[in-house]
Design a protein around this motif. Structure first.
Motif, PDB file in Angstrom:
ATOM      1  N   ALA A 296      44.596  51.266  52.211  1.00 43.66           N
ATOM      2  CA  ALA A 296      44.814  50.730  50.858  1.00 43.66           C
ATOM      3  C   ALA A 296      45.080  49.218  50.894  1.00 43.66           C
ATOM      4  O   ALA A 296      44.771  48.522  49.923  1.00 43.66           O
ATOM      5  CB  ALA A 296      45.976  51.457  50.190  1.00 43.66           C
ATOM      6  N   CYS A 300      43.305  45.953  48.327  1.00 45.99           N
ATOM      7  CA  CYS A 300      44.069  45.104  47.411  1.00 45.99           C
ATOM      8  C   CYS A 300      43.499  43.693  47.370  1.00 45.99           C
ATOM      9  O   CYS A 300      43.029  43.175  48.385  1.00 45.99           O
ATOM     10  CB  CYS A 300      45.537  45.037  47.852  1.00 45.99           C
ATOM     11  SG  CYS A 300      46.374  46.602  47.675  1.00 45.99           S
ATOM     12  N   VAL A 303      48.323  41.005  48.533  1.00 41.29           N
ATOM     13  CA  VAL A 303      49.325  41.905  49.124  1.00 41.29           C
ATOM     14  C   VAL A 303      50.629  41.133  49.286  1.00 41.29           C
ATOM     15  O   VAL A 303      50.641  40.003  49.797  1.00 41.29           O
ATOM     16  CB  VAL A 303      48.854  42.449  50.500  1.00 41.29           C
ATOM     17  CG1 VAL A 303      49.900  43.375  51.107  1.00 41.29           C
ATOM     18  CG2 VAL A 303      47.533  43.199  50.342  1.00 41.29           C
ATOM     19  N   VAL A 313      50.704  49.593  52.453  1.00 43.21           N
ATOM     20  CA  VAL A 313      51.237  49.533  51.086  1.00 43.21           C
ATOM     21  C   VAL A 313      51.503  50.964  50.618  1.00 43.21           C
ATOM     22  O   VAL A 313      50.762  51.875  50.952  1.00 43.21           O
ATOM     23  CB  VAL A 313      50.273  48.836  50.085  1.00 43.21           C
ATOM     24  CG1 VAL A 313      50.076  47.379  50.421  1.00 43.21           C
ATOM     25  CG2 VAL A 313      48.935  49.552  49.995  1.00 43.21           C
ATOM     26  N   THR A 315      52.543  51.158  47.245  1.00 40.62           N
ATOM     27  CA  THR A 315      52.463  50.978  45.795  1.00 40.62           C
ATOM     28  C   THR A 315      51.369  49.956  45.490  1.00 40.62           C
ATOM     29  O   THR A 315      51.301  48.926  46.167  1.00 40.62           O
ATOM     30  CB  THR A 315      53.800  50.426  45.243  1.00 40.62           C
ATOM     31  OG1 THR A 315      54.868  51.184  45.790  1.00 40.62           O
ATOM     32  CG2 THR A 315      53.855  50.474  43.725  1.00 40.62           C
ATOM     33  N   ILE A 316      50.551  50.255  44.492  1.00 44.22           N
ATOM     34  CA  ILE A 316      49.537  49.288  44.058  1.00 44.22           C
ATOM     35  C   ILE A 316      49.611  49.181  42.532  1.00 44.22           C
ATOM     36  O   ILE A 316      49.659  50.192  41.834  1.00 44.22           O
ATOM     37  CB  ILE A 316      48.113  49.715  44.483  1.00 44.22           C
ATOM     38  CG1 ILE A 316      48.013  49.725  46.022  1.00 44.22           C
ATOM     39  CG2 ILE A 316      47.063  48.778  43.901  1.00 44.22           C
ATOM     40  CD1 ILE A 316      46.665  50.168  46.551  1.00 44.22           C
ATOM     41  N   ARG A 318      47.801  47.379  39.108  1.00 40.89           N
ATOM     42  CA  ARG A 318      46.655  46.607  38.615  1.00 40.89           C
ATOM     43  C   ARG A 318      47.195  45.569  37.626  1.00 40.89           C
ATOM     44  O   ARG A 318      47.779  45.935  36.597  1.00 40.89           O
ATOM     45  CB  ARG A 318      45.639  47.508  37.924  1.00 40.89           C
ATOM     46  CG  ARG A 318      44.301  46.798  37.726  1.00 40.89           C
ATOM     47  CD  ARG A 318      43.352  47.667  36.937  1.00 40.89           C
ATOM     48  NE  ARG A 318      43.041  48.920  37.590  1.00 40.89           N
ATOM     49  CZ  ARG A 318      42.139  49.066  38.569  1.00 40.89           C
ATOM     50  NH1 ARG A 318      41.461  48.019  38.999  1.00 40.89           N
ATOM     51  NH2 ARG A 318      41.914  50.244  39.105  1.00 40.89           N
ATOM     52  N   LEU A 325      44.135  44.074  42.002  1.00 40.73           N
ATOM     53  CA  LEU A 325      45.043  45.064  42.599  1.00 40.73           C
ATOM     54  C   LEU A 325      46.038  44.354  43.520  1.00 40.73           C
ATOM     55  O   LEU A 325      45.626  43.619  44.429  1.00 40.73           O
ATOM     56  CB  LEU A 325      44.252  46.089  43.406  1.00 40.73           C
ATOM     57  CG  LEU A 325      43.291  46.975  42.615  1.00 40.73           C
ATOM     58  CD1 LEU A 325      42.421  47.815  43.550  1.00 40.73           C
ATOM     59  CD2 LEU A 325      44.056  47.878  41.640  1.00 40.73           C
ATOM     60  N   GLY A 327      49.245  44.846  46.133  1.00 38.74           N
ATOM     61  CA  GLY A 327      49.890  45.861  46.968  1.00 38.74           C
ATOM     62  C   GLY A 327      51.328  45.513  47.330  1.00 38.74           C
ATOM     63  O   GLY A 327      51.661  44.343  47.567  1.00 38.74           O
TER      64      GLY A 327
END
Ligand SMILES: NC(=O)c1ccc[n+]([C@@H]2O[C@H](COP(=O)([O-])OP(=O)(O)OC[C@H]3O[C@@H](n4cnc5c(N)ncnc54)[C@H](OP(=O)(O)O)[C@@H]3O)[C@@H](O)[C@H]2O)c1
Length: 512
Positions: A296, A300, A303, A313, A315-316, A318, A325, A327
């Motif tokens: 993931a 992103c 980050v 990560v 948690t992402i 938007r 995105l 992260g």
């Protein structure tokens, strides 16, 4: 019998007899179903009068459909038509005609003879990977029957195959019911109402049915009646995902704060492809679980520096302004602050309170070098602890130690490792997790050298490691505390600051 709600929650009943069907209707009612689909086949009744009685005495609005378990022959077709005609005659609310079994003329005949029943024309699209074109063609064909409602049941191979379903729901000119079968189709039901679905199917009695949420979770957890086109979508990207407790926590928290969001399990095989397909701003935030935390990072656009150094990560988000995105890793702070707070509490009772991290300068023994281990190693190091890593696969321990600039030792030496007293132990390995909850990564005797013992494992809540650490007088910190803190961190990121701390804590400690 009228339907009270705009969104109709129904369940499918496949029973061996009319008596069983009657019992199941009562059960469905108790679990909050607004409607039942009575899937009649040749075995449900031995005499048509039994079926007539069942339909007359039904205590919930119903769909009557005919599904033959064996390949249908001309005799079976006759029975099917007989059942559907009887349902129309008895004014059953919905009568579903499988267009693969009977021809369009039968639909026309039922339409002509019905007084209050609505006629549903349905078909099954198999093979997975349905394109917009395939679905469009099926819809056009069903529409040509002139039925009141059309219904598609489709097979999906990947979660991304559900995207065309949402497109169809939004753009269909006639009332449309769609159900994507299999675990990867679950979001067709949970997110359908956002795209205009007016029927949602759930399973009865909490029975595991791939692709269907249970009636009780629809009613009590997801509360789909509140989902509307403005609802923002959140979810946990994981594989497997069924074990995730996130929906039980985040959905009630959204409602508690008045935030218009829904949080769903997302069974994702390819995280990059998932983000390519579900790319609009409505897909607002994600938890990331096994095995996608590292992949993931590469999905992103930006980050957070801590997550970048951890290389994972969880948690992402938007970003609404540009759809990018971003992260984060909330595991790290969750674990480290849980340990710090417990140590501060201990120091307070000993009269040594201080503003410096109580981890600073301590020998911090970390067991495990997987995703959780990486986050904890970076967190402890950032607070000035002297970190030593033990991991079953020594090479992995050495690689993490090199990344964090600390030491690694062979796993076999864990029980004998005692250079000083008052150390901190953090288990970030899966040892002790259900179903192997009788296991522990370290002997009870060795625990006597530790002032505090933390266990990332939270199923069970009181692991053997924590029980034995308590017995030898160490302060213990449970993985549940890390879980609740990382979830609070995520919820703040999801909602830009909101987090009903006490409410979320209560759910976790009372229900998990
Ligand atoms: N409380 C929370 O909020 C939270 C958050 C994240 C994770 N966790 C928990 O932390 C644990 C690890 O999760 P993860 O995401 O780091 O998983 P992961 O990336 O798959 O790593 C698993 C770790 O467990 C070790 N391990 C597995 N089986 C073992 C065994 N039989 N003996 C010794 N070591 C073993 C692995 O060692 P090898 O490298 O040698 O395979 C590796 O270090 C899980 O129990 C998870 O539920 C809790």
């Amino acid at each position: 019998m009228g339907l009270k709600n705009d969104l109709v929650v129904y369940t499918r009943l496949e029973c061996e007899s009319c008596e069983e069907m009657t019992c199941c209707i009562e059960k469905a009612k108790e679990e909050g179903a607004d409607l039942v689909e009575l899937c009649i086949d040749d075995f449900t009744f031995s005499d048509i009068s039994q079926l007539e009685l069942l339909l007359k005495q039904r205590s919930l609005p119903s769909i009557v459909s005919f599904r033959s378990k064996s390949p249908i022959n001309s005799e079976g077709k006759k029975t099917c038509i007989q059942v559907l005609k009887l349902a129309v005659e008895l004014d059953v609310e919905f009568v579903e005609v499988d267009t693969e079994v009977v021809c369009h003329e039968v639909v026309a005949e039922l339409m002509k003879s019905r007084s209050n029943s609505k006629i549903i024309a349905s078909t099954y699209v198999n093979g997975g990977n349905p394109t917009k074109e395939t679905l469009c063609n099926s819809i056009i064909n069903l529409q040509s029957t002139g039925a009141d409602i059309i219904k598609l049941v489709i097979d999906v191979a990947y979660i991304t195959d559900v995207a065309p379903v949402f497109h169809m729901l939004t753009h269909s000119q006639v009332p449309l019911i769609v159900r994507a079968q299999g675990d990867r189709g679950l979001i067709s039901q949970l997110l359908g109402p956002k795209y205009g679905a007016f029927f949602v199917c759930g399973s009865l009695g909490g029975k595991y049915t791939p692709g269907l949420p249970s009636l009780t979770t629809i009613k009590q957890v997801y509360k789909l009646q509140y989902v509307n086109p403005d609802t923002r979508i959140f979810g946990v990207i994981s594989n497997p995902v069924g074990h995730s407790k996130g929906p039980l926590l985040h959905n009630p928290a959204f409602r508690h704060t008045g935030y218009n969001g829904i949080y769903v399990p997302l069974l994702v095989d390819n995280v990059k492809e998932f983000f390519r397909v579900f790319s609009c701003n409505d897909y607002a935030g994600f938890s990331v679980g096994i095995p996608h935390k590292e992949a993931a990072v590469r999905c992103c656009d930006e980050v957070d520096p801590l997550a970048k150094s951890i290389g994972a990560v969880n948690t992402i988000i938007r970003r609404p302004s540009d759809g990018k995105l971003i992260g984060y890793n909330t595991d790290c702070e969750a674990c480290v602050t849980a340990i710090e707070d417990a140590l501060r509490e201990r120091q307070k009772t000993n009269g040594h309170a201080s503003n410096v991290s109580p981890i600073a300068g301590k020998l911090f023994v970390l067991v495990g070098a997987g995703g959780a281990g990486r986050a904890i190693a970076f967190g402890a190091k950032s607070r000035g602890a002297r970190v030593v890593i033990f991991n079953r696969k020594y090479e992995r321990a050495k690689a993490l130690a090199a990344a964090v600039s600390c030491d690694a030792l062979p796993y076999e030496h864990l029980n004998d490792f005692c250079p000083e007293k008052g150390m901190i132990l953090a288990n970030a390995s899966a040892v002790g997790m259900q179903p192997k909850s009788d296991q522990t990564p370290i002997s009870k005797e060795a625990l006597r050298s530790y002032e505090l013992v933390f266990d990332a494992v939270y199923t069970p809540r009181n692991t053997r490691l924590l029980q034995e650490a308590t017995e030898v007088g160490a302060t213990v910190v449970s993985g549940v505390e890390m879980f609740v803190r990382q979830a609070l961190g995520q919820f703040k990121l999801f909602t830009n600051g909101l987090a009903p701390v006490d409410f979320m804590r209560r759910i976790v400690y009372e229900q998990f």
